[in-house]
Write an enzyme that holds these catalytic residues in place. Structure first.
Site, short mmCIF file in Angstrom:
data_model
loop_
_atom_site.label_atom_id
_atom_site.label_comp_id
_atom_site.label_asym_id
_atom_site.label_seq_id
_atom_site.Cartn_x
_atom_site.Cartn_y
_atom_site.Cartn_z
N ASP A 52 -41.77 -24.48 32.00
CA ASP A 52 -41.47 -25.44 30.93
C ASP A 52 -40.28 -26.29 31.32
OD1 ASP A 52 -43.09 -23.84 29.25
OD2 ASP A 52 -41.34 -22.75 28.56
N LYS A 74 -42.69 -29.34 27.91
CA LYS A 74 -43.04 -29.73 26.55
C LYS A 74 -41.76 -30.15 25.85
CE LYS A 74 -45.40 -26.00 25.32
NZ LYS A 74 -45.92 -25.11 24.30
N MET A 186 -34.94 -24.45 17.29
CA MET A 186 -35.62 -25.75 17.13
C MET A 186 -35.28 -26.40 15.78
SD MET A 186 -39.36 -24.58 18.55
CE MET A 186 -39.27 -22.93 17.88
N1 SAH Z 1 -38.51 -18.58 24.03
C1 SAH Z 1 -37.21 -19.20 23.79
C2 SAH Z 1 -37.24 -20.14 22.63
C3 SAH Z 1 -38.15 -21.32 22.80
S1 SAH Z 1 -38.05 -22.43 21.46
C4 SAH Z 1 -36.16 -18.13 23.61
O1 SAH Z 1 -36.49 -16.95 23.46
O2 SAH Z 1 -34.98 -18.49 23.62
C5 SAH Z 1 -36.86 -23.58 22.04
C6 SAH Z 1 -35.60 -23.47 21.25
O3 SAH Z 1 -34.79 -22.40 21.73
C7 SAH Z 1 -34.70 -24.67 21.37
O4 SAH Z 1 -35.12 -25.71 20.52
C8 SAH Z 1 -33.38 -24.09 20.94
O5 SAH Z 1 -33.30 -23.94 19.55
C9 SAH Z 1 -33.44 -22.70 21.55
N2 SAH Z 1 -32.76 -22.66 22.86
C10 SAH Z 1 -33.30 -22.40 24.05
N3 SAH Z 1 -32.37 -22.41 25.02
C11 SAH Z 1 -31.20 -22.67 24.43
C12 SAH Z 1 -29.85 -22.82 24.87
N4 SAH Z 1 -29.53 -22.70 26.17
N5 SAH Z 1 -28.89 -23.11 23.96
C13 SAH Z 1 -29.20 -23.22 22.66
N6 SAH Z 1 -30.44 -23.10 22.17
C14 SAH Z 1 -31.43 -22.82 23.03
#
Ligand code: SAH
Length: 267
Positions: A52, A74, A186
């Site tokens: 991704d 995405k 998100m």
């Molecule tokens: N599978 C991922 C989440 C995917 S949804 C997990 O377990 O973290 C994507 C969302 O994750 C983003 O919109 C944000 O809200 C969060 N996210 C992912 N990486 C991040 C980061 N480094 N800092 C802050 N939020 C993060």
């Protein structure tokens, strides 16, 4: 037809062909040091890697130079590949005999749509292995030094998606409040609507909030405020995805990042 039967048929129709395994691998929140050992090994040995947009370039750089890298980046408003096309791509590669490392930000089974990918692979007779990752909530909590639970502040944690089907119809009553921590993934685009929804449910406008952008990465920002000001915190600071919103008393305790700087300075 059962999955087992389909897998058996796939094998019988071409017994000499090898079916690859799809590894659904969590890449963590960004910092390559937060990969699990298993994830690091899989990335370094991958010959086909599907990733991704959230996966940090430093992690992709760990792959072998002969590795075929396929981006299915995405973004909220710009989908380069639809989810069903991604699922089909994984199945196609595996049925062609390739082991596939499917690298996803955070943890594959937390808002990662890993469930759908695993279901489609298995339904097509493709074996799947899931490698957990540090989800953004844990990564952000650690980087921003905001404990998600605290004996004096919270013994319940809830993860919600701020950008999802039917957000306005969802009942969030009771998810946030005294003794509870609400973590919103998100939620950048919907921050203001979320704050209004929670206040309409009775949450105090003074409830502390923290917004953590790019957790675990060098450009991380941590912004603090109160629920009533959440929309303004996000817009005034031009917060961009990926960012996580933490709502609850844990976000209003003493700023441990600041204390840490003082402690480091006098050490
Ligand atoms: N599978 C991922 C989440 C995917 S949804 C997990 O377990 O973290 C994507 C969302 O994750 C983003 O919109 C944000 O809200 C969060 N996210 C992912 N990486 C991040 C980061 N480094 N800092 C802050 N939020 C993060």
């Amino acid at each position: 037809m059962t999955c087992a039967r389909r897998a058996h048929l796939a094998f019988m129709s071409n017994p000499s062909s090898r079916v690859g395994t799809v590894y659904l691998v969590g890449a963590g929140p960004g910092d390559p040091d937060l990969l699990t050992l298993r994830a690091a090994r899989l990335v370094m040995n991958a010959r086909v890697l599907v990733h991704d947009g959230l996966v940090d370039p430093a992690i992709l750089a760990m792959a072998h130079r002969d590795c075929r890298m396929i981006s299915v980046a995405k973004q909220r408003s710009r989908h380069t590949l639809q989810q069903n096309e991604i699922n089909a791509l994984l199945v196609r590669e595996a049925l062609a005999g390739n082991d596939v490392v499917r690298l996803k930000g955070g943890d594959p089974f937390v808002f990662g749509r890993g469930g759908e990918e695993a279901e489609d692979c298995l339904a097509a007779g493709v074996p799947v292995q899931v490698v957990p990752g540090v989800s953004a909530a844990m990564g952000a909590a650690a980087s921003a030094m905001i404990p998600l639970t605290h004996r004096d502040a919270a013994s319940i944690v809830t993860f919600v998606a701020g950008q999802c089907k039917g957000l306005t119809e969802q009942n969030w009553a009771g998810l946030a409040g005294v003794g509870r921590t609400l973590v919103i993934y998100m939620g950048v685009a919907t921050a203001e609507a979320i704050a209004e929804k929670l206040m309409a449910d009775g949450l105090a406008p003074t409830m502390p909030v923290a917004v953590i952008e790019n957790a675990s990465r060098p450009q991380m920002r941590v912004l603090r405020g109160s629920l009533a000001g959440l929309g303004t915190v996000v817009s005034a600071n031009r917060v961009k995805s990926p960012a996580l919103i933490v709502i609850g008393d844990v976000a209003g305790r003493g700023d441990m990042m600041e204390l840490q700087q003082v402690v480091e300075a006098v050490k």
